[in-house]
Design a protein around this motif. Structure first.
Motif, PDB file in Angstrom:
ATOM      1  N   VAL A 633       5.797   5.192  -1.123  1.00 32.58           N
ATOM      2  CA  VAL A 633       4.817   5.117  -1.764  1.00 32.58           C
ATOM      3  C   VAL A 633       5.068   3.656  -2.429  1.00 32.58           C
ATOM      4  O   VAL A 633       5.877   3.075  -2.923  1.00 32.58           O
ATOM      5  CB  VAL A 633       5.007   6.005  -3.177  1.00 32.58           C
ATOM      6  CG1 VAL A 633       3.856   5.584  -4.274  1.00 32.58           C
ATOM      7  CG2 VAL A 633       4.729   7.676  -2.746  1.00 32.58           C
ATOM      8  N   LEU A 634       3.695   2.887  -2.277  1.00 28.34           N
ATOM      9  CA  LEU A 634       3.709   1.362  -2.553  1.00 28.34           C
ATOM     10  C   LEU A 634       2.653   1.150  -3.784  1.00 28.34           C
ATOM     11  O   LEU A 634       1.681   2.107  -3.689  1.00 28.34           O
ATOM     12  CB  LEU A 634       3.107   0.822  -1.382  1.00 28.34           C
ATOM     13  CG  LEU A 634       3.767   0.785   0.048  1.00 28.34           C
ATOM     14  CD1 LEU A 634       3.322  -0.084   0.929  1.00 28.34           C
ATOM     15  CD2 LEU A 634       5.318   0.805  -0.112  1.00 28.34           C
ATOM     16  N   ALA A 675      -9.282   5.842  -2.082  1.00 25.63           N
ATOM     17  CA  ALA A 675      -9.741   4.586  -1.396  1.00 25.63           C
ATOM     18  C   ALA A 675      -9.685   5.097   0.055  1.00 25.63           C
ATOM     19  O   ALA A 675      -9.153   5.933   0.497  1.00 25.63           O
ATOM     20  CB  ALA A 675      -8.687   3.332  -1.880  1.00 25.63           C
ATOM     21  N   PRO A 676     -10.287   4.036   0.860  1.00 23.27           N
ATOM     22  CA  PRO A 676     -10.324   4.214   2.325  1.00 23.27           C
ATOM     23  C   PRO A 676      -9.031   4.350   2.856  1.00 23.27           C
ATOM     24  O   PRO A 676      -8.001   3.846   2.543  1.00 23.27           O
ATOM     25  CB  PRO A 676     -10.929   3.097   2.899  1.00 23.27           C
ATOM     26  CG  PRO A 676     -11.653   2.554   1.847  1.00 23.27           C
ATOM     27  CD  PRO A 676     -11.108   2.903   0.672  1.00 23.27           C
ATOM     28  N   ASP A 677      -8.776   5.111   3.878  1.00 18.34           N
ATOM     29  CA  ASP A 677      -7.458   5.381   4.369  1.00 18.34           C
ATOM     30  C   ASP A 677      -7.079   4.178   5.090  1.00 18.34           C
ATOM     31  O   ASP A 677      -7.707   3.362   5.761  1.00 18.34           O
ATOM     32  CB  ASP A 677      -7.793   6.198   5.793  1.00 18.34           C
ATOM     33  CG  ASP A 677      -6.381   6.823   6.510  1.00 18.34           C
ATOM     34  OD1 ASP A 677      -5.495   6.036   6.289  1.00 18.34           O
ATOM     35  OD2 ASP A 677      -6.357   7.806   7.276  1.00 18.34           O
ATOM     36  N   PRO A 678      -5.797   3.450   4.455  1.00 18.70           N
ATOM     37  CA  PRO A 678      -4.998   2.483   4.820  1.00 18.70           C
ATOM     38  C   PRO A 678      -4.457   2.258   6.453  1.00 18.70           C
ATOM     39  O   PRO A 678      -4.233   1.227   6.805  1.00 18.70           O
ATOM     40  CB  PRO A 678      -4.184   2.167   3.698  1.00 18.70           C
ATOM     41  CG  PRO A 678      -3.648   3.526   3.380  1.00 18.70           C
ATOM     42  CD  PRO A 678      -4.698   4.219   3.654  1.00 18.70           C
ATOM     43  N   HIS A 685      -3.604  -1.383   6.436  1.00 12.20           N
ATOM     44  CA  HIS A 685      -4.433  -2.228   5.764  1.00 12.20           C
ATOM     45  C   HIS A 685      -5.012  -2.046   4.653  1.00 12.20           C
ATOM     46  O   HIS A 685      -5.532  -0.628   4.574  1.00 12.20           O
ATOM     47  CB  HIS A 685      -5.658  -2.912   6.991  1.00 12.20           C
ATOM     48  CG  HIS A 685      -6.310  -3.915   6.391  1.00 12.20           C
ATOM     49  ND1 HIS A 685      -5.996  -5.221   6.239  1.00 12.20           N
ATOM     50  CD2 HIS A 685      -7.863  -3.884   5.713  1.00 12.20           C
ATOM     51  CE1 HIS A 685      -7.169  -5.950   5.743  1.00 12.20           C
ATOM     52  NE2 HIS A 685      -7.831  -5.197   5.285  1.00 12.20           N
ATOM     53  N   ALA A 686      -5.114  -2.567   3.475  1.00 13.38           N
ATOM     54  CA  ALA A 686      -5.827  -2.081   2.405  1.00 13.38           C
ATOM     55  C   ALA A 686      -6.761  -3.163   1.775  1.00 13.38           C
ATOM     56  O   ALA A 686      -6.082  -4.414   1.654  1.00 13.38           O
ATOM     57  CB  ALA A 686      -4.961  -1.586   1.455  1.00 13.38           C
ATOM     58  N   VAL A 695      -2.522   2.214  -5.078  1.00 15.83           N
ATOM     59  CA  VAL A 695      -1.278   2.852  -4.548  1.00 15.83           C
ATOM     60  C   VAL A 695      -1.273   3.473  -3.110  1.00 15.83           C
ATOM     61  O   VAL A 695      -2.582   3.927  -2.778  1.00 15.83           O
ATOM     62  CB  VAL A 695      -1.084   4.370  -5.358  1.00 15.83           C
ATOM     63  CG1 VAL A 695       0.007   4.912  -4.854  1.00 15.83           C
ATOM     64  CG2 VAL A 695      -0.975   3.928  -7.057  1.00 15.83           C
ATOM     65  N   LEU A 696      -0.677   3.236  -2.262  1.00 15.29           N
ATOM     66  CA  LEU A 696      -0.575   3.534  -1.051  1.00 15.29           C
ATOM     67  C   LEU A 696       0.333   4.615  -0.536  1.00 15.29           C
ATOM     68  O   LEU A 696       1.866   4.435  -0.829  1.00 15.29           O
ATOM     69  CB  LEU A 696      -0.472   2.321  -0.080  1.00 15.29           C
ATOM     70  CG  LEU A 696      -1.424   1.211  -0.185  1.00 15.29           C
ATOM     71  CD1 LEU A 696      -1.200   0.188   0.865  1.00 15.29           C
ATOM     72  CD2 LEU A 696      -2.841   1.468  -0.179  1.00 15.29           C
TER      73      LEU A 696
END
Length: 701
Positions: A633-634, A675-678, A685-686, A695-696
């Protein structure tokens, strides 16, 4: 320095030039403005609209309003049930010659949302006949995130004269895509690196702590939705809390030196606090008085007007309670501690700890940390009625040893933190030095010219070596940025320059190259400094930041400062941290906590093991965590207010992700949005929006 459970607050209008959410071109509009559609003011208030003040004004039916906008004056027009969608706001006004550009327009609400302050300039204005000016502000500038609002505020953003400004009309225009300027942002690339090969450490859950956590405007409920993991019972009144009387405190210099049973929290004792935390699986950090005096009742006060005569200020709710300063501005000599207080020696605190332990169920601890009082180097001002003499190096050590011994005797497994000092000067000097002048520093010189905290740590180490007892387990200090405009809580300037400075000021926590932008004017690098002091003087102690706050909680800059700070705390591996006091529900600061504690509304949170992360650009930060399954988790922050960042995430030595989720917060009440799938093939990519918290969540195969 910050009082606990304050019952009274004041608000002030900030006198600062606003900035545009998306800066328009600096030339006149190309064509006519959209026609007015929904009236607000047209030589009289439209139906449903109310006049909420505040500048002196003259309103006559059928005539333009005449407003005195001197001293940053303004006018609030409100509608309690405002609904609709508009293209913008159109205004016709006439100002005295020489005023130039001075007028700001913004929308607002009672919700914890920060709306842009839009300064009218040449891009918004067209001249009309007879000195009138027509102005149009698109809703994309006033309300870029489409949040609900119920009022419009017109205000002078600089101090103009008192000659009246005439206002003929204010109206909404129809939505018109042709007249709505698209949001255009700059874009640039950034690389965020997460290194799973590097050394890691477990993240202490106590870093997500708050103080008290009661709603600021009511007696409840507690803000459990924030996801805080710990609560601190502390602040100035805690120095005089009498546990034997249940809810007896003294408000000290914060509020007229009064003993109180807090009216917002009737009969809310320490035991209620501990029980609430246990019920919600939240840890407790309990401040215990070491000042030596506690409230003797809930009604006494130190400086009765009937005894000491007229004073500079008196308590609104008790006109006989003065502030201890005469009408000439001279402090009144206090009558002695017994006026409000009774002695509270170490034995008194030992009894309290025994009472707490006796109430606990077997195998259950209700206090995870005892904190030795609150900001002793300010006692000679905050609590001058019972402790008028400044605290010295020796007194601080004596009180530390005496009270810590009493706590350990009552609870040998107790974790004790101290000395809970207030800020930069108190890390290095005593109150005696402050009173005599830091350039003289007689107390520090008497102690080998060693800064206060290192000296205190060294003496505790000597005590441990001699007696075989470790009295204090955690070094606790407070941190508030000192630069102009920062504020505390919802206070603080939010103009572009101050917002950027607020975010930069977080670097004082960790960056040795950052020179503090305040009177300190040198690198603070607080967390590595504290670690170095511990390593050199009393190895093995933890670190706690017992109070911290960067102000502007309702502005995205305040939220970003909170998110950055929580990341730095986990990065540094500190023991605990307690925000002062608790972010307003739905505010950017609230959602910054939620980035780490519950970003998907279903309990998803930052994980338990810290993984080093770095950014190729100072405008971005990344903080990383993982669990034993390889899940990452970022939290990625875009600290640039104008540019979208195309972020490539490099995972060094990490398990390859097979699925992912992403969430983003850009301001407003609604919190994190999907948000779009990274995950793009083998790469992560984000797109990070300007001034955003992201948050990723990456799942390994």
């Amino acid at each position: 320095m910050r009082a606990g459970l304050l019952l009274f607050a004041a608000s002030a209008v900030l006198a600062c030039r606003p900035t545009h959410a998306n800066e328009p071109p600096k030339h006149p509009p190309a064509g006519p403005f959209p026609e007015a559609a929904t009236k607000i003011w047209d030589k009289g208030l439209a139906d449903g609209w109310e006049d909420w003040g505040w500048a002196p004004r003259k309103l006559e039916a059928g005539q333009p309003a005449r407003l005195d906008m001197g001293h940053y004056g303004g006018w609030i027009l409100a509608h309690r049930k405002l609904e609709g969608h508009w293209g913008g706001v159109r205004i016709r006004y006439r100002a005295p010659a020489g005023y130039g550009e001075f007028l700001e327009v913004r929308v607002d609400s009672d919700q914890s949302v920060s709306y842009p302050r839009v300064a009218l300039d040449v891009a918004h204005q067209l001249p009309a006949a007879d000195g009138w000016t027509d102005a149009f502000i698109p809703m994309g500038e006033l309300d870029p995130h489409g949040q609900p609002f119920d009022r419009i505020i017109l205000r002078a953003y600089r101090d103009v004269g008192h000659d009246p400004v005439e206002l003929a009309s204010v109206a909404f225009t129809h939505p018109d895509p042709a007249n709505e300027k698209p949001v255009v942002t700059k874009r640039r690339s950034v690389t965020l690196t997460v290194d799973c090969r590097a050394a890691t450490h477990e993240i202490s859950p106590l870093i997500y702590g708050i103080a008290y956590g009661f709603q600021k405007d009511t007696s409840g409920p507690l803000r459990w939705s924030l996801g805080a993991t710990a609560r601190r019972w502390g602040g100035n009144p805690a120095s005089r809390y009498n546990w034997k009387l249940g809810n007896a405190w003294n408000t000290a210099s914060d509020w007229f030196f009064q003993n109180v049973n807090y009216t917002g929290l009737p009969n809310y004792t320490y035991q209620h606090f501990l029980d609430d935390d246990l019920k919600h699986n939240v840890a407790t950090a309990l401040t215990v008085p070491t000042l030596g005096w506690v409230a003797k009742d809930t009604t006494s006060y130190t400086f009765p007007v009937s005894r000491f005569g007229a004073q500079a200020k008196t308590a609104p709710e008790q006109q006989n309670a003065g502030n201890g300063v005469d009408t000439n501005g001279k402090p009144i000599v206090p009558p002695g501690p017994s006026q409000t207080s009774v002695p509270a020696p170490p034995e008194f605190i030992g009894e309290w700890v025994k009472a707490i332990r006796a109430h606990e169920k077997p195998g259950v601890r209700s206090v995870q940390m005892y904190i030795l009082d609150n900001e002793p180097m300010l006692w000679n001002t905050t609590h001058r009625d019972v402790h008028p003499a400044p605290v010295s190096y020796d007194e601080l050590l004596e009180r530390t040893i005496g009270y810590a011994k009493a706590i350990k005797a009552a609870d040998p497994q107790a974790i004790i933190a101290g000395p809970a000092e207030w800020g930069w000067p108190a890390y290095q000097y005593s109150a005696v030095d402050a009173q005599e002048g830091y350039s003289f520093a007689p107390d520090r010189l008497r102690h080998g010219n060693v800064p206060l905290i290192p000296w205190w740590l060294r003496k505790l180490h000597e005590y441990k070596q001699k007696n075989g007892v470790n009295l204090v387990d955690v070094l606790d200090v407070h941190f508030y940025p000192q630069a102009d405009g920062m504020g505390v809580g919802t206070d603080g300037k939010v103009d572009a320059a101050t917002a950027a400075k607020r975010i930069r000021s977080t670097r004082a926590l960790w960056d040795p190259t950052y020179v503090d932008e305040s009177w300190i004017k040198q690198p603070v690098m607080l967390l590595p400094r504290l670690k170095k002091w511990i390593d050199e003087n009393n190895p093995g102690m933890g670190i706690s930041i017992g109070e911290w706050n960067f102000g502007a909680e309702n502005d995205v800059s305040g939220g970003l400062a909170v998110a950055e700070t929580l990341g730095r705390f986990e990065n540094a591996g500190i023991t605990s941290a307690f925000y002062w006091t608790s972010p307003p529900d739905g505010s950017p600061a609230y959602w910054a906590f939620r980035a780490y504690r519950n970003y998907d509304e279903h309990g998803a949170h930052f994980l338990d093991t810290s993984v080093p992360g770095s950014s190729s650009d100072k405008s971005a930060s990344v903080f990383a965590s993982r669990d034993s399954s390889g899940k990452l988790v970022l939290v990625a922050l875009n600290l640039d207010p104008e540019s979208e960042l195309d972020a490539d995430v490099e995972l060094e030595g990490c398990a390859a992700p097979s699925s992912a989720r992403a969430f983003s917060y850009v301001g407003g009440l609604h919190g994190f949005q999907p948000a779009p799938d990274p995950l793009q093939g083998r790469t992560v990519h984000a797109a990070l929006s300007p001034y955003s918290i992201n948050v990723l969540e990456l799942h390994a195969k």
